[in-house]
Design an enzyme around this catalytic site. Structure first.
Site, PDB file in Angstrom:
ATOM      1  N   LYS A   1      -1.641  -3.384  -7.700  1.00  0.00           N
ATOM      2  CA  LYS A   1      -2.019  -2.214  -6.904  1.00  0.00           C
ATOM      3  C   LYS A   1      -1.307  -0.945  -7.385  1.00  0.00           C
ATOM      4  CE  LYS A   1      -2.764  -4.864  -2.633  1.00  0.00           C
ATOM      5  NZ  LYS A   1      -4.192  -5.190  -2.612  1.00  0.00           N
TER       6      LYS A   1
ATOM      7  N   GLN B   1       0.832  -1.215   0.000  1.00  0.00           N
ATOM      8  CA  GLN B   1       0.000   0.000   0.000  1.00  0.00           C
ATOM      9  C   GLN B   1       0.864   1.261   0.000  1.00  0.00           C
ATOM     10  OE1 GLN B   1      -3.206  -0.125  -0.385  1.00  0.00           O
ATOM     11  NE2 GLN B   1      -3.610  -2.277   0.047  1.00  0.00           N
TER      12      GLN B   1
END
Lengths: 140, 415
Positions: free
Chosen positions: B235, B212
């Site tokens: 991601k 993240q």
């Protein structure tokens, strides 16, 4: 009323709704109205774990008929649960085992039975059938 | 390839950027898609989509095997992508970059291989209370296998690591520390530089789960002096099924292979097999070639926009969304760390997160609800889950307005 009569009745009720808003307002209303499960039955043994929402299910067997009570911590799930309880509760094990729940699809809520929803509804229906099958086997 | 995606030095041209992402033109339930589930997976720009098509129409062949022209070209593209990742992370050597299936795969690789080599009975591994299941379970498996103990850095009520408690956990039995750079549930940016410096005082290596982080914050592995760093391609606007393990050469060289197979060997006889050098020793079998190559295109795209500009814009979005959402009655933000990135998690008193998610979905707004693969963390906060809004640079303030209106509407329906 047969299981299918009740399903058709539900489909009829939902046909009155113009959009998803009204539909969900009704489901939420059903969720709020669902008679509470007795606290003594709201225990871990009766808990059906969805990934997100929890469902408690209790089955009572009387005079050859199964009566279900249920609850959920999510109100939309609770509304959906109340519909399934309305359809299946008060029928014989044999009727429940063989019931085909077509109303979910017909009222446009099929997405709630998808595995990604993980809302416990699908597991609850399976569990209801497992109860019915167990009682049916016991009876014969 | 849309190398024409250039931006003004300080601000991003969001409207132009949005045109690079075809899926953003989609409608769901007849409403324009508002995609706030970027923490789960990010959408792909044309630059990546076309690169995938290019690969299969121009390049497809196996890498590191054929003498023929196509194989040579595919291998060149594959290794060029590795160098792009190296530059992106500012790694010292390209062989410190290992292609994996994803973050989970990379953590499992280290847990297995480092564990086998370095963890003995009675040793300790440290993780934190805010870890994703994929940074908990591989260590539990390994610790059980090696008869080692897993220790957990606690957090405060804001969702920040308790650094004093962390310091107290450090001793010579600790053989590895594995923590998230950015929490997937809370958005907390952990003080990873301090963690690494403190760990190194005890000669303990550190793994950073940057799944993240790399799409939101500029990362420099040499500046951090981090020993291992992992992230996922999907991601960071790249393909699924591809991830990166960065490891310092001195560690990777001491670690035994994770999986055996083709490509990872020097010589095989039935008596004894000798293994290939880095990075191939850890890349057994035919890799996900297309994804390895196209991750490079995703990194090109992000680099062209510039991570500092991305970071600044996404921070604006996060601040704006926090202000808008906290104005809603009974809404409580979960995770109020001083340093946050990318994620806004919340609950509404008396309302189940699942119900909010279902109604937002009907409005065309994609969020994630639930425990976000961080069940122990949810237990600490005493909640069944949260609604998680996670941002990308293609999101707009108008979308945040729609979200806030949607949440207010959902709450009104549900209470």
């Amino acid at each position: 009323m047969t299981i299918n009569d009740i399903q058709d009745e539900l489909i009829d009720e939902f046909s009155m709704f113009g959009d998803w808003m009204e539909k969900y307002e009704y489901i939420i209303q059903l969720g709020k109205e669902l008679p509470l499960i007795k606290d003594e039955y709201k225990v871990d043994e009766n808990l059906i774990r969805g990934c997100q929402a929890k469902v408690w299910l209790h089955a009572d067997f009387q005079d050859g008929l199964i009566h279900f009570t249920a609850d959920s911590d999510a109100i939309i799930t609770k509304g959906l649960v109340s519909m399934v309880v309305r359809v299946l509760s008060g029928h014989t094990p044999d009727e429940i085992v063989h019931a085909e729940l077509y109303f979910v699809d017909k009222v446009g809520l099929r997405e709630h039975l998808s595995v990604t929803r993980s809302n416990g509804l699908l597991s609850m229906i399976k569990q209801m059938k497992v109860y019915a099958l167990a009682l049916k086997t016991k009876a014969s | 390839m849309s190398t024409d995606v250039m931006v003004a030095p300080t601000t991003l041209d969001i409207e132009k950027i949005r045109k690079d992402f075809p899926i953003l033109e989609r409608k769901v339930y007849g409403k324009p898609l508002v995609y706030f589930d970027n923490g789960a997976t990010a959408q792909k720009p044309w630059a990546v989509i076309r690169a995938i098509e290019d690969y299969y129409t121009q390049l497809n062949s196996n890498v590191h095997r054929g003498v023929h022209h196509l194989s040579q070209q595919a291998t060149d593209a594959y290794e060029a992508s590795r160098r792009k990742v190296q530059a992106f992370l500012h790694a010292r050597h390209e062989h410190e970059v290992i292609f994996t299936k994803g973050t989970t795969d990379a953590i499992n690789l280290v847990a297995y291989s480092y564990g086998k080599q370095f963890i003995k009975e009675g040793d300790e591994v440290i993780i934190s209370a805010m870890e994703h299941h994929s940074n908990i379970v591989p260590w539990q498996i390994m610790c059980e296998d090696r008869k080692a103990t897993l220790k957990v850095i606690p957090i405060n009520e804001k969702g920040e690591l308790k650094m004093d408690a962390f310091k107290a956990l450090l001793n010579d039995k600790v053989k590895l520390i594995s923590v998230a750079y950015v929490s997937n549930t809370l958005g907390t940016i952990n003080p990873v530089k301090d963690i690494i410096a403190l760990a190194h005082q005890h000669t303990i290596p550190v793994l950073l789960d940057a799944a993240q982080a790399v799409q939101h914050i500029p990362v420099d592995v040499q500046e951090l002096d981090v020993d291992f760093l992992v992230f996922s391609g999907h991601k960071i606007y790249g393909p699924t099924g591809i991830g990166i393990l960065y490891g310092k050469e001195e560690w990777l060289n001491q670690m035994p292979p994770y999986q055996g197979g083709g490509s990872m060997i020097k010589q095989v006889t039935f008596e004894k097999t000798t293994y290939h050098d880095l990075p191939f020793r850890f890349e057994a079998g035919t890799p996900n070639i297309e994804a390895c190559i196209c991750l490079g295109n995703a990194i090109d795209y992000v680099t062209a926009l510039g991570l500092p500009a991305i970071q600044q814009y996404e921070h604006e979005l996060l601040e704006y969304a926090t202000t808008k959402l906290t104005a809603i009655d009974k809404l409580k933000v979960i995770g109020t760390a001083e340093q946050k990135s990318g994620v806004l998690s919340f609950i509404v008193e008396g309302v189940h997160p699942y119900d909010v998610g279902v109604l937002l979905d009907k409005l065309g707004i994609a969020v994630r609800t639930g425990h976000h693969c961080t069940q122990p963390l949810m237990e600490i906060f005493g909640i069944p889950g949260t609604v998680r809004v996670s941002f990308a640079f293609y999101n707009t303030k108008e979308e945040v307005d729609q979200l806030a209106a949607g949440v207010a509407r959902a709450v009104a329906m549900l209470t």
